[in-house]
Design an enzyme around this catalytic site. Structure first.
Site, PDB file in Angstrom:
ATOM      1  N   GLY A  45      70.585  45.123   4.599  1.00  0.00           N
ATOM      2  CA  GLY A  45      70.674  46.081   5.701  1.00  0.00           C
ATOM      3  C   GLY A  45      69.482  47.007   5.858  1.00  0.00           C
ATOM      4  N   GLU A  99      67.741  52.851   1.394  1.00  0.00           N
ATOM      5  CA  GLU A  99      69.031  52.185   1.625  1.00  0.00           C
ATOM      6  C   GLU A  99      69.500  52.462   3.051  1.00  0.00           C
ATOM      7  OE1 GLU A  99      71.078  49.999   1.339  1.00  0.00           O
ATOM      8  OE2 GLU A  99      72.575  50.369  -0.223  1.00  0.00           O
ATOM      9  N   ASP A 103      78.061  55.518   1.596  1.00  0.00           N
ATOM     10  CA  ASP A 103      79.452  55.681   2.028  1.00  0.00           C
ATOM     11  C   ASP A 103      80.200  56.329   0.851  1.00  0.00           C
ATOM     12  OD1 ASP A 103      81.853  55.285   3.379  1.00  0.00           O
ATOM     13  OD2 ASP A 103      81.980  53.161   2.938  1.00  0.00           O
ATOM     14  N   ASP A 159      75.687  45.149   9.797  1.00  0.00           N
ATOM     15  CA  ASP A 159      76.326  43.907  10.244  1.00  0.00           C
ATOM     16  C   ASP A 159      77.836  44.008  10.329  1.00  0.00           C
ATOM     17  OD1 ASP A 159      76.665  44.097   7.380  1.00  0.00           O
ATOM     18  OD2 ASP A 159      77.355  42.030   7.443  1.00  0.00           O
ATOM     19  N   ARG A 165      72.908  42.528  12.965  1.00  0.00           N
ATOM     20  CA  ARG A 165      71.827  43.313  12.340  1.00  0.00           C
ATOM     21  C   ARG A 165      70.664  43.532  13.302  1.00  0.00           C
ATOM     22  NH1 ARG A 165      73.067  43.588   6.783  1.00  0.00           N
ATOM     23  NH2 ARG A 165      74.007  41.718   5.896  1.00  0.00           N
TER      24      ARG A 165
END
Ligand code: 5GP
Length: 176
Positions: A45, A99, A103, A159, A165
């Protein structure tokens, strides 16, 4: 992907993303003045964010990638494995983990401890998005582009089952 895009609401446009990344890149440049920094981009990601971030930085960088995943289901559980490790020695080096999102924090907490054990000179974290209210593991984030609500984001690296993405903005899925 068109079907997916129809379900998305825009959270941040391409322009908003690039403007914010420019601000964060400037701050990073100030903090790393005179240094070379090893950028560790966390696959998959964060690729999109990493590319735009480092292109806006003036600080010399060495680019590395790592891949980690949680090995129980799709929800982050804290059971993290390293799928692709580093090819370089980071001992005594300035290291910045890049990153896409934090979360629960389990992934970055694990990654930070894993890299810290290799004795870098400094180790910081930059994230594109932070779902602060969801945090379960205590981990310090040094650079954040966007603090976001607890919504499932898609696009610009994020995604849904590997799709979406390459949508150029950050969208979110409305509850049905
Ligand atoms: P944490 O360990 O902090 O709970 O989880 C971080 C990982 O969960 C991220 O690297 C990302 O893969 C995934 N994740 C968390 N929230 C979202 C989201 O809203 N959209 C997408 N696509 N992935 C998310």
């Amino acid at each position: 992907m068109e079907d997916l895009e129809k379900k998305l609401k825009i959270m941040y446009t391409e322009e908003q993303i690039q403007n914010r990344i420019k601000e964060v890149a400037k701050k990073i440049d100030e903090d790393y003045k005179g240094k070379t920094v090893i950028i560790i981009s966390v696959l998959k990601g964060a690729i999109f964010f990493t590319v735009d971030l480092v292109k806006k930085m003036k600080t010399p960088i060495i680019l590395e990638v790592m891949q980690v995943s949680s090995y129980q289901g799709t929800q982050s559980t804290g059971n993290i494995i390293v799928k692709k490790g580093l090819d370089t020695n980071i001992e005594g080096k300035d290291v910045l983990i890049v990153e896409d999102i934090i979360d629960t924090g389990y992934t970055l907490k694990y990654l930070k401890e894993y890299l810290q054990s290799q004795n870098p000179k400094s180790l910081k974290i930059a994230v594109l998005a932070d779902k602060k209210e969801r945090r379960k593991a205590d981990v310090k984030v040094d650079y954040t582009c966007f603090e976001i609500e607890n919504k499932y984001v898609v696009g610009y690296g994020f995604d849904v089952d590997e799709i979406g993405r390459n949508i150029p903005y950050i969208g979110y899925l409305e509850e049905e």
